[in-house]
Design an enzyme around this catalytic site. Structure first.
Site, PDB file in Angstrom:
ATOM      1  N   GLU A 145      48.450  12.153  69.290  1.00 60.18           N
ATOM      2  CA  GLU A 145      50.083  12.149  69.522  1.00 60.18           C
ATOM      3  C   GLU A 145      50.252  11.597  68.318  1.00 60.18           C
ATOM      4  OE1 GLU A 145      53.644   9.223  68.557  1.00 60.18           O
ATOM      5  OE2 GLU A 145      51.554   8.212  69.000  1.00 60.18           O
TER       6      GLU A 145
ATOM      7  N   ASP B 164      53.426  14.613  66.742  1.00 56.45           N
ATOM      8  CA  ASP B 164      54.743  14.065  66.456  1.00 56.45           C
ATOM      9  C   ASP B 164      55.358  14.706  64.738  1.00 56.45           C
ATOM     10  OD1 ASP B 164      57.160  11.906  65.960  1.00 56.45           O
ATOM     11  OD2 ASP B 164      55.315  10.974  63.795  1.00 56.45           O
TER      12      ASP B 164
ATOM     13  N   ASP C 279      55.172  10.400  74.881  1.00 56.58           N
ATOM     14  CA  ASP C 279      53.771  10.228  73.853  1.00 56.58           C
ATOM     15  C   ASP C 279      53.207  11.563  74.040  1.00 56.58           C
ATOM     16  OD1 ASP C 279      54.665   8.211  71.901  1.00 56.58           O
ATOM     17  OD2 ASP C 279      53.765   6.321  73.053  1.00 56.58           O
TER      18      ASP C 279
ATOM     19  N   GLU D 240      53.783  14.664  73.294  1.00 59.69           N
ATOM     20  CA  GLU D 240      53.503  14.749  71.457  1.00 59.69           C
ATOM     21  C   GLU D 240      51.806  15.279  70.970  1.00 59.69           C
ATOM     22  OE1 GLU D 240      56.962  12.586  69.111  1.00 59.69           O
ATOM     23  OE2 GLU D 240      55.100  11.422  70.295  1.00 59.69           O
TER      24      GLU D 240
END
Length: 225
Positions: A40, A44, A113, A116
């Site tokens: 994650e 991101d 999350d 990502e």
């Protein structure tokens, strides 16, 4: 739990390493030796670059400030959760029974999350270009009108215009706390008018939490009118 091959079909990508996909779908509540937090973190950063590059080319005449607002409108928990919903991602996430009973499969933070983490894992296994193609397809399918008017909702400005016009006051935003590890930091913000708390919100950045709190305050004002 649905067959993860259905998720691969929805993504338009077949993982060579199924264990990598399983890791991307594993929530920390499972208490296993692995979870999706590291992926994650990577996803991101990858999505931030993908969207930034996309907007840079799409809006060649827009100023940096406008591009930053557009990126913030796309790269956030709410937008990513919407994309995750379009993939039925909640059905594929591995989580504890208690988290599931607590509505974990519908929680925007968990969905965002996981999305990502998936993009991060595609980047890791294949390439940035592959991750970009998949991410942009998902973004364009869920946000067909990508422009400032449709994406940028500056709730803080709208609220300030209303409060200054009605009571001659400017809202105050107080940071109540910052918590979580550095790569998953969360901020809780309280919005106050004339010293009284009107709303509060939690998000990954102070700016996003302020916008969310302003949105809540606007909704309350609209309900009163």
């Amino acid at each position: 739990m649905k067959n993860i091959e259905l998720l691969e079909q929805n993504l338009g990508y077949q993982f060579k390493d199924k264990n990598l996909l399983i890791q991307a779908l594993t929530h920390k509540s499972c208490k296993k030796s692995y979870n999706n937090e590291r992926l994650e973190f990577l996803g991101d950063a990858v999505l931030d670059l993908i969207v930034g590059e996309y907007l840079f080319h799409k809006f060649g005449k827009d100023a940096e400030g406008d591009l930053s607002k557009l990126r913030a409108a796309l790269v956030n928990e709410k937008s990513f959760a919407k994309i995750a919903d379009s993939l039925n991602l909640g059905d594929f996430i591995f989580m504890s029974a208690s988290e599931e009973n607590n509505g974990g499969r519908q929680k925007p933070s968990i969905l965002s999350d996981a999305l990502e983490a998936i993009i991060g894992s595609i980047h890791l296994e294949s390439s940035f270009e592959c991750a970009r193609n998949i991410a942009l397809k998902l973004i364009e399918n869920n946000f067909p009108k990508i422009d400032a008017k449709n994406l940028i909702k500056d709730y803080k400005t709208r609220l300030q215009e209303i409060t200054q016009g009605t009571i001659g006051q400017t809202p105050e935003y107080e940071t109540l706390r910052a918590f979580g590890p550095d790569h998953l930091k969360q901020f809780e913000i309280a919005l106050k008018l004339e010293g009284k708390e009107i709303a509060r919100a939690i998000a990954k950045s102070k700016k996003e939490a302020q916008q969310m709190a302003a949105k809540i305050a606007l909704e309350k004002l609209e309900n009163l009118s």
